[in-house]
Structures are given as C-alpha cells and as structure tokens.
Design a protein around this motif. Structure first.
Motif, mmCIF file in Angstrom:
data_model
loop_
_atom_site.group_PDB
_atom_site.id
_atom_site.type_symbol
_atom_site.label_atom_id
_atom_site.label_comp_id
_atom_site.label_asym_id
_atom_site.label_seq_id
_atom_site.Cartn_x
_atom_site.Cartn_y
_atom_site.Cartn_z
ATOM 1 N N THR A 5 24.698 32.031 9.362
ATOM 2 C CA THR A 5 23.534 31.145 9.435
ATOM 3 C C THR A 5 22.222 31.898 9.249
ATOM 4 O O THR A 5 21.337 31.434 8.529
ATOM 5 C CB THR A 5 23.535 30.371 10.771
ATOM 6 O OG1 THR A 5 24.722 29.572 10.823
ATOM 7 C CG2 THR A 5 22.318 29.472 10.889
ATOM 8 N N ASP A 6 22.094 33.060 9.864
ATOM 9 C CA ASP A 6 20.849 33.827 9.744
ATOM 10 C C ASP A 6 20.603 34.314 8.319
ATOM 11 O O ASP A 6 19.464 34.561 7.936
ATOM 12 C CB ASP A 6 20.857 35.024 10.708
ATOM 13 C CG ASP A 6 20.803 34.588 12.160
ATOM 14 O OD1 ASP A 6 20.366 33.448 12.438
ATOM 15 O OD2 ASP A 6 21.198 35.394 13.024
ATOM 16 N N SER A 7 21.659 34.472 7.533
ATOM 17 C CA SER A 7 21.545 34.969 6.158
ATOM 18 C C SER A 7 21.762 33.867 5.120
ATOM 19 O O SER A 7 21.951 34.152 3.942
ATOM 20 C CB SER A 7 22.587 36.065 5.918
ATOM 21 O OG SER A 7 22.476 37.081 6.868
ATOM 22 N N GLU A 59 29.868 39.538 8.173
ATOM 23 C CA GLU A 59 29.223 38.661 9.146
ATOM 24 C C GLU A 59 30.258 37.892 9.966
ATOM 25 O O GLU A 59 30.071 37.679 11.167
ATOM 26 C CB GLU A 59 28.268 37.709 8.439
ATOM 27 C CG GLU A 59 27.049 38.436 7.902
ATOM 28 C CD GLU A 59 26.159 37.553 7.054
ATOM 29 O OE1 GLU A 59 26.572 36.434 6.678
ATOM 30 O OE2 GLU A 59 25.032 37.993 6.765
ATOM 31 N N HIS A 63 30.470 38.220 13.991
ATOM 32 C CA HIS A 63 30.103 37.055 14.790
ATOM 33 C C HIS A 63 31.344 36.315 15.299
ATOM 34 O O HIS A 63 31.646 36.338 16.482
ATOM 35 C CB HIS A 63 29.219 36.116 13.961
ATOM 36 C CG HIS A 63 28.788 34.899 14.699
ATOM 37 N ND1 HIS A 63 29.459 33.709 14.605
ATOM 38 C CD2 HIS A 63 27.763 34.688 15.557
ATOM 39 C CE1 HIS A 63 28.865 32.809 15.368
ATOM 40 N NE2 HIS A 63 27.835 33.367 15.958
#
Length: 93
Positions: A5-7, A59, A63
């Motif tokens: 989500t952040d990327s 990721e 995560h």
C-alpha cells in the motif's frame, strides 16, 4: 491493508512503464522491425516485470509474512508456504 500500500503509486507507475514497453513491442511487430531489436525489447520488458515482482515479493515478506509469523499457528504456516510457492513460480519463469 496490503503490504504494498505504501508503494502503490510507485508500483502503478512501474506497471504503466511496462505497459508502454508492450505497446512498443506491438508497434515494432506491426512495423516489421528487425527480429533482434524486438527480442531486445522483450528482454527489457521481461526484466522490468521481474524487478517489479521481486519488489512486490519483498514487501509481501516484510509485511504479510512477517505479521503472520508473529501470530504463529496455521496462518503463519500458510503464509510461508504461499510465499515459498510464489518464489518457486518466479524462479521457474
């Protein structure tokens, strides 16, 4: 929340770039470009997808898998197996 989500914006941009490379390949074929030039571009697109896949996998491990292993139990085992299977698919491709 997905591990990427952040990327998400970076990933979307990378995929748009790959999409452009594929459209370029279609144009090259339509314009009867030299085979080796097309193969060179196929290699570049393949490399871009592989790089994207490895980034997404990293990721996922950091995560989703890490979170599941902290909880332990069957969910952790399932996430590790899922990641292992994904790695195997990437290696085979």
């Amino acid at each position: 929340m997905a591990g990427y989500t952040d990327s998400k914006q970076d990933h979307a941009m990378r995929l748009r770039r790959v999409e452009g490379q594929i459209r370029g390949l279609q144009r090259m074929v339509e314009e009867d470009k030299y085979c080796i030039d097309i193969l060179t571009q196929v290699s570049a697109a393949t490399s871009a997808l592989r790089s994207f896949s490895l980034s997404l996998l990293e990721e996922h491990l950091a995560h989703c898998v890490a979170e599941a292993t902290l909880k332990g139990g069957p969910e952790a085992e399932a996430k590790v197996k899922e990641a292992s299977d994904a790695i195997a698919r990437l290696v085979r491709s």
